[in-house]
Design a protein around this motif. Structure first.
Motif, short mmCIF file in Angstrom:
data_model
loop_
_atom_site.label_atom_id
_atom_site.label_comp_id
_atom_site.label_asym_id
_atom_site.label_seq_id
_atom_site.Cartn_x
_atom_site.Cartn_y
_atom_site.Cartn_z
N LEU A 179 54.56 46.83 46.13
CA LEU A 179 54.65 45.48 46.67
C LEU A 179 54.01 45.40 48.05
N GLU A 180 54.13 46.46 48.81
CA GLU A 180 53.59 46.48 50.16
C GLU A 180 52.07 46.34 50.16
N SER A 181 51.41 46.86 49.12
CA SER A 181 49.95 46.89 49.09
C SER A 181 49.33 45.76 48.30
N VAL A 182 50.13 44.93 47.65
CA VAL A 182 49.57 43.89 46.79
C VAL A 182 48.76 42.89 47.61
N SER A 183 47.68 42.37 47.02
CA SER A 183 46.77 41.49 47.75
C SER A 183 46.36 40.30 46.89
N GLY A 184 46.49 39.11 47.48
CA GLY A 184 46.02 37.91 46.80
C GLY A 184 44.51 37.88 46.67
N LEU A 185 43.82 38.63 47.53
CA LEU A 185 42.36 38.70 47.45
C LEU A 185 41.92 39.24 46.10
N PRO A 225 35.36 36.45 47.78
CA PRO A 225 35.34 35.73 46.50
C PRO A 225 33.96 35.25 46.07
N LEU A 226 33.11 34.85 47.03
CA LEU A 226 31.77 34.41 46.65
C LEU A 226 30.95 35.58 46.11
N GLY A 227 31.16 36.76 46.68
CA GLY A 227 30.51 37.95 46.14
C GLY A 227 30.99 38.25 44.74
N SER A 228 32.28 38.07 44.50
CA SER A 228 32.84 38.31 43.16
C SER A 228 32.28 37.33 42.14
N LEU A 229 32.05 36.10 42.58
CA LEU A 229 31.45 35.10 41.69
C LEU A 229 30.06 35.55 41.25
N VAL A 230 29.29 36.07 42.18
CA VAL A 230 27.95 36.55 41.87
C VAL A 230 28.03 37.78 40.95
N VAL A 231 28.92 38.71 41.27
CA VAL A 231 29.07 39.92 40.46
C VAL A 231 29.44 39.55 39.02
N VAL A 245 34.24 43.26 38.14
CA VAL A 245 34.91 43.04 39.42
C VAL A 245 35.98 44.09 39.71
N CYS A 246 36.39 44.86 38.70
CA CYS A 246 37.49 45.81 38.89
C CYS A 246 37.28 46.72 40.09
N ALA A 247 36.11 47.30 40.20
CA ALA A 247 35.87 48.32 41.23
C ALA A 247 36.06 47.79 42.63
N GLY A 248 35.51 46.62 42.91
CA GLY A 248 35.53 46.10 44.27
C GLY A 248 36.41 44.89 44.48
N SER A 249 37.33 44.65 43.57
CA SER A 249 38.15 43.43 43.67
C SER A 249 39.03 43.39 44.90
N ASP A 250 39.30 44.53 45.51
CA ASP A 250 40.15 44.57 46.70
C ASP A 250 39.37 44.50 48.01
N ILE A 251 38.03 44.52 47.93
CA ILE A 251 37.24 44.56 49.17
C ILE A 251 36.16 43.49 49.24
N MET A 252 35.84 42.82 48.14
CA MET A 252 34.75 41.85 48.15
C MET A 252 35.24 40.47 48.56
N PHE A 257 46.12 44.19 35.30
CA PHE A 257 45.20 45.33 35.38
C PHE A 257 44.66 45.47 36.80
N ASN A 258 44.20 44.37 37.38
CA ASN A 258 43.58 44.41 38.70
C ASN A 258 44.59 44.32 39.84
N VAL A 259 45.37 43.25 39.87
CA VAL A 259 46.26 43.00 41.00
C VAL A 259 47.27 44.13 41.16
N MET A 260 47.84 44.58 40.05
CA MET A 260 48.91 45.56 40.14
C MET A 260 48.41 46.99 40.21
N SER A 261 47.09 47.16 40.31
CA SER A 261 46.55 48.46 40.64
C SER A 261 46.91 48.87 42.07
N ALA A 262 47.42 47.93 42.86
CA ALA A 262 47.95 48.25 44.19
C ALA A 262 49.12 49.23 44.08
N GLN A 263 49.88 49.16 43.00
CA GLN A 263 50.98 50.07 42.67
C GLN A 263 52.15 50.03 43.66
#
Length: 417
Positions: free
Chosen positions: A239-245, A292-298, A283-290, A231-237
């Motif tokens: 391979l070029e845009s995929v992010s481990g973040l 990881p510590l921010g995501s933990l808090v969210v 975390v869905c909305a900001g998973s590509d820009i936050m 749901f989250n990772v493959m929202s990049a749609q």
């Protein structure tokens, strides 16, 4: 284009097709998680109905989104030759190797999540065919209209927000577009439907309806958690845009949701398994820009928010939301959309490109739109055809009243000899 460039382009398109297809399959698998989360939470006499509803809703969603919804959101229809759909004709707008077709499949699984979310809120007392009608309206019109505003820039709304607040509304994987919209639609549906019979005493005291199966509930949560990385990772749609973040942020938000719900919910297994989902919703909305510590808090805030607001809904507000889909998807999704404008900022370790005011405006607008739409759709259906089982049907349970069979037919049928 020379042969090497042509081969490279073909491999790139084929890789993207496969990448998006795997994502679509993972999110499709999440629908089994919705089903089993509901199966484990409702009483035994409503388990079959939970399973049938979500599968039937997926089929109805497919038809509504194929013929109407996708065109509403993206201005694309599929009423052309198969050769053009597969990119075999010169100048095809559908991309090589059926790229647009797997994108449709992927985005369909998001659209179909809306009725799956609503299903959990209205469980145990909703009529089957009126809900099927609601699914067709929501997936064909209500959801894709808002989806197109955010993810396709329709009607200049994103351009307006960028001009007014310095950045467009950012919702990478659907905290607002999918989850908040689904949760706030469900709130309207739940209130229009009314409380289950016997849920509250005449004095207004809550009567406990224990879940039928903690293992089934837990299985539903596990299936959703696993599929969520698609749901989250493959929202990049691509391979070029995929992010481990995105993967790391999803993981930490899930962990934060689990631990917060574990503490605030005092070891309650229902809260713990839903706490994981609360973190992932947020975390869905900001998973590509936050960071990881921010995501933990969210995720942690979302896990606590779900527990507190589920209890408030049931006890203080007396809203009989069976699975707590408004707190889980509606409120945690709303928090996630706003949180992207906080923890996505470079000052807090994020990648930037967002502003708090744009996130606040977009998030509140999504919740308001869906809430009003929920009351409108279910209010209209209630007036025209009725949306609730009779008292007798509800007492028998949706399984026998709607499907004429229970979850364990052999053990439930009286012996003939």
């Amino acid at each position: 284009m020379d042969p090497i460039e042509s081969a490279s382009a073909g491999m790139g398109a084929g890789g993207d097709v496969f990448f998006i297809l795997v994502g679509a399959i993972l999110v499709f698998a999440m629908h089994s998680g919705f089903a089993f989360l509901e199966v484990g939470t409702v009483r035994h006499k409503n388990q079959v109905n939970a399973l049938v509803k979500i599968l039937a809703d997926f089929a109805i969603s497919t038809i509504a989104y194929f013929f109407v919804g996708y065109a509403v959101a993206y201005g694309v229809d599929f009423l052309v030759s198969a050769a053009e759909l597969n990119g075999a004709t010169e100048g095809s707008a559908y991309g090589p190797q059926g790229l647009s077709l797997v994108k449709f499949f992927f985005l369909l699984t998001f659209a179909a999540a809306i009725p799956a979310i609503i299903s959990g809120g209205i469980a145990e007392r909703a009529r089957f065919w009126p809900q099927a009608m609601a699914t067709a309206i929501i997936v064909g019109l209500i959801y894709p209209f808002f989806e197109g505003l955010v993810w396709n820039g329709n009607f200049g709304v994103q351009a307006f927000l960028e001009e007014a607040f310095g950045a467009p509304f950012h919702d990478f994987a659907g905290s607002i577009v999918v989850h908040a919209v689904g949760g706030w639609l469900a709130l309207g549906a739940v209130i229009m439907l009314g409380r289950r019979n016997g849920r509250y005493t005449k004095e207004g005291k809550l009567v406990g309806f224990p879940p039928s199966s903690i293992p089934w509930l837990a299985l539903g949560s596990w299936l959703l958690c696993i599929g969520w990385f698609g749901f989250n990772v493959m929202s990049a749609q691509s391979l070029e845009s995929v992010s481990g973040l995105v993967a790391m942020n999803s993981l930490l938000a899930m962990a934060g949701g689990i631990l917060a719900s574990l503490v605030v919910g005092r070891n309650d297994p229902g809260f713990i398994h839903n706490g994981a989902l609360a973190g992932l919703v947020a975390v869905c909305a900001g998973s590509d820009i936050m960071h990881p510590l921010g995501s933990l808090v969210v995720g942690g805030v979302a896990g606590a928010l779900f527990v507190v607001m589920f209890e408030a809904c049931q006890r203080r507000f007396r809203i009989d939301d069976v699975l707590g889909v408004w707190p889980l998807h509606g409120l945690c999704g709303l928090w996630g959309g706003i949180a992207a404008g906080i923890f996505g900022l470079t000052e807090l370790g994020g990648l930037g490109g967002v502003t708090f005011l744009s996130q606040l405006a977009g998030s509140l607008a999504g919740a308001a739109y869906a809430g009003l739409a929920g009351f409108a759709v279910y209010g209209l259906l209630k007036m025209l055809v009725g949306i609730r089982l009779s008292t007798e049907e509800e007492h028998r349970g949706a399984d026998l009243s709607i499907h004429q069979i229970g979850a364990n037919p052999e053990s439930e049928v009286s012996p003939t000899r």
